[in-house]
Design an enzyme around this catalytic site. Structure first.
Site, PDB file in Angstrom:
ATOM      1  N   ARG A   1      -6.158  18.921   0.976  1.00 26.04           N
ATOM      2  CA  ARG A   1      -7.360  19.496   0.377  1.00 26.04           C
ATOM      3  C   ARG A   1      -7.512  20.970   0.732  1.00 26.04           C
ATOM      4  NH1 ARG A   1     -10.827  15.399  -1.263  1.00 26.04           N
ATOM      5  NH2 ARG A   1     -10.352  13.320  -0.450  1.00 26.04           N
TER       6      ARG A   1
ATOM      7  N   THR B   1      -7.659   2.847 -10.926  1.00 27.41           N
ATOM      8  CA  THR B   1      -8.176   4.200 -11.192  1.00 27.41           C
ATOM      9  C   THR B   1      -8.784   4.345 -12.589  1.00 27.41           C
ATOM     10  OG1 THR B   1      -6.369   5.057  -9.805  1.00 27.41           O
ATOM     11  CG2 THR B   1      -7.762   6.656 -10.953  1.00 27.41           C
TER      12      THR B   1
ATOM     13  N   ARG C   1     -12.087  -4.488  -1.549  1.00 28.35           N
ATOM     14  CA  ARG C   1     -11.326  -3.344  -1.036  1.00 28.35           C
ATOM     15  C   ARG C   1     -12.244  -2.488  -0.178  1.00 28.35           C
ATOM     16  NH1 ARG C   1     -11.074   1.928  -3.711  1.00 28.35           N
ATOM     17  NH2 ARG C   1      -9.451   3.223  -2.775  1.00 28.35           N
TER      18      ARG C   1
ATOM     19  N   LYS D   1       0.878   2.240  -2.613  1.00 27.42           N
ATOM     20  CA  LYS D   1       0.182   2.901  -3.718  1.00 27.42           C
ATOM     21  C   LYS D   1       1.125   3.928  -4.347  1.00 27.42           C
ATOM     22  CE  LYS D   1      -4.075   4.169  -2.843  1.00 27.42           C
ATOM     23  NZ  LYS D   1      -5.212   4.771  -2.115  1.00 27.42           N
TER      24      LYS D   1
END
Length: 479
Positions: A74, A278, A33, A220
């Site tokens: 963010r 994760t 990945r 995802k």
């Protein structure tokens, strides 16, 4: 003992040492990945080239997955780099404020439409939920919050809204350019971050095809909205990744395990691939061994039926990347010994739409009720092998194909192993003998073993698998 569950490993600074990368592939990595949140195009390109060269030298196929950054929302940066937020204090997220000038009272945000996505009573979660803010009021482009859970807050931490509801598009301008890079790298899979609906998946696929890319699309699942639209997203995708970090922040950590199981069930029912990701072995960023909880987490994902498990920082920047892969390999192998052989009722009771799908299901039923050593699927597209992989079985499936693209794509299919195979004859009987001989040379089968072989007649017609044969190896030897 072969491993059916596939391992995805993220490349990064810790794997740039050629010896480490080679050992990583030797340890059993099936798919590499590339996290496009970090690194330059040239760096990603060199990593792909090195991985493919090592895999070829080892006689293995290794898939390549490009993971887009997506609309990561963010906060900006602080003048003092970090601040301390105390419970009960007020704090302002200011969309008009420069990203570099944050103070103890307020900070800028990268997503300028954030004030339009929240109102009084909303809960905002910063730094993966470590900081919790309750929205008191929105004044222009300022979000006035009260600190519910405080702590140290540093630069550029992520923002989530509890329960979802942020309207940022899944594909950013950066992602659109990165899709072109993924196509140039001939990536086998393109993972899109934060999709909310099937339309996000369709858009990514169209952009990849327009750029000349041939890879599959991985959605995802990390937004609350994605969970609500899971069936349509799974149907639109080639694979789904259960990205449990942001997902846990949005829907709550306690809800993630049952959601994980549900997504895997839905995907298997729709003939799609699942990747569980994760913090699977996060302690191995520092430690040479995983925790007992991490071992259980990986094992339970295997028992749920996931196609692949993924390592992120463990391999990209951790101190023990090879040990992390070896540990995951070990846990998967042991867990698979307890895997139940399941023939889902919805497959037994439904009418098949294609002949090759019917052949695949007949093969798996037979393999689980006859002492078969291996399944040999002669395939162009890999579809027959994919359908076979949706049924639990301890019998290895060898996908024999002449196409390098199909070999790489299959690296993500549970229980399927790609085998390069050129059909050097137009005679089906000769091709079948060559296929069985290829497995025998590889040590996959012995003289007295039974093998199930599938083939399409006439040969070399994609999607044309229409024949299943049960063969004793010694009865189909080359002269």
């Amino acid at each position: 003992m072969f491993r059916r569950t596939k391992i995805v490993a993220t490349l990064g600074p810790a794997t740039d040492n050629p010896k480490i990368l080679r050992k990583l592939i030797e340890a059993g990595v099936d798919v590499i990945r590339l996290n496009f949140s970090h690194g330059s195009t040239s760096l990603h390109s060199s990593r792909v080239q090195a991985a493919r060269e090592y895999a070829q030298a080892l006689g293995r196929a290794v898939g390549v997955m490009v993971d887009l950054q997506g609309p990561k929302i963010r906060i900006g940066k602080f003048k003092e780099r970090t601040i301390e937020l105390l419970e009960g204090e007020t704090f302002i997220l200011d969309a008009d404020m420069p990203l570099e000038g944050g103070t103890a009272q307020r900070v800028g945000v990268t997503y300028k439409a954030l004030p339009q996505d929240v109102d009084r009573g909303a809960t905002l979660l910063l730094d993966d939920g470590r900081i919790v803010l309750w929205v008191d009021q929105v004044v222009g482009n300022e979000i006035h919050c009260r600190v519910v859970v405080g702590g140290e807050l540093s630069d550029s931490k992520g923002i989530n809204r509890q329960g979802g509801g942020l309207s940022a598009k899944a594909l950013t301008d950066k992602d659109r350019e990165d899709i072109k890079t993924a196509a140039a790298l001939d990536a086998d899979y393109l993972a899109i971050s934060f999709p909310r609906s099937a339309s996000d998946v369709h858009e990514a696929r169209e952009l990849l095809r327009a750029a000349g890319g041939r890879g599959g699309i991985v959605a995802k699942i990390e937004r609350a909205e994605a969970v609500e639209a899971i069936s349509e997203i799974v149907q639109a995708s080639d694979a789904v990744m259960i990205a449990r970090g942001d997902l846990a922040v949005e829907i709550g950590d306690a809800d993630v395990p049952p959601i994980q199981k549900r997504i895997i069930r839905v995907a298997r029912r729709m003939n799609k691939i699942t990747i569980t990701a994760t913090q699977m072995m996060e302690s191995m960023i520092e430690s040479a061994v995983p925790t007992r909880a991490e071992v259980s987490d990986v094992a339970n994902a295997v028992l749920d039926g996931t196609d692949a498990v993924m390592l992120s920082a463990e391999t990209a920047s951790g101190k023990h990347p090879v040990a992390a892969v070896a540990a995951m390999d070990r846990v998967c192998r042991v867990a698979e010994q307890e895997d139940e052989l399941v023939h889902p009722r919805d497959r037994r009771d439904k009418a098949f739409r294609r002949v090759d799908e019917a052949i695949a299901m007949a093969v798996m039923y037979t393999a689980n009720h006859l002492p078969v050593k291996a399944i040999a699927a002669l395939t162009e597209s890999g579809s027959t092998a994919l359908w076979m992989s949706r049924v639990s079985s301890a019998v290895p499936i060898y996908a024999l194909t002449p196409l390098a693209q199909t070999q790489s794509k299959i690296t993500l299919y549970r229980g399927v192993f790609p085998v390069p195979f050129e059909q050097k004859s137009s005679d089906p009987a000769t091709v079948m003998r060559l296929a069985i001989d290829e497995l025998r040379k590889r040590g996959a089968v012995g003289e007295d073993d039974l093998v199930i072989l599938t083939i399409g007649e006439p040969l070399s017609k994609p999607g044309g698998t229409n024949t299943m044969k049960i063969i004793r190896v010694r009865d189909l030897q080359l002269d």
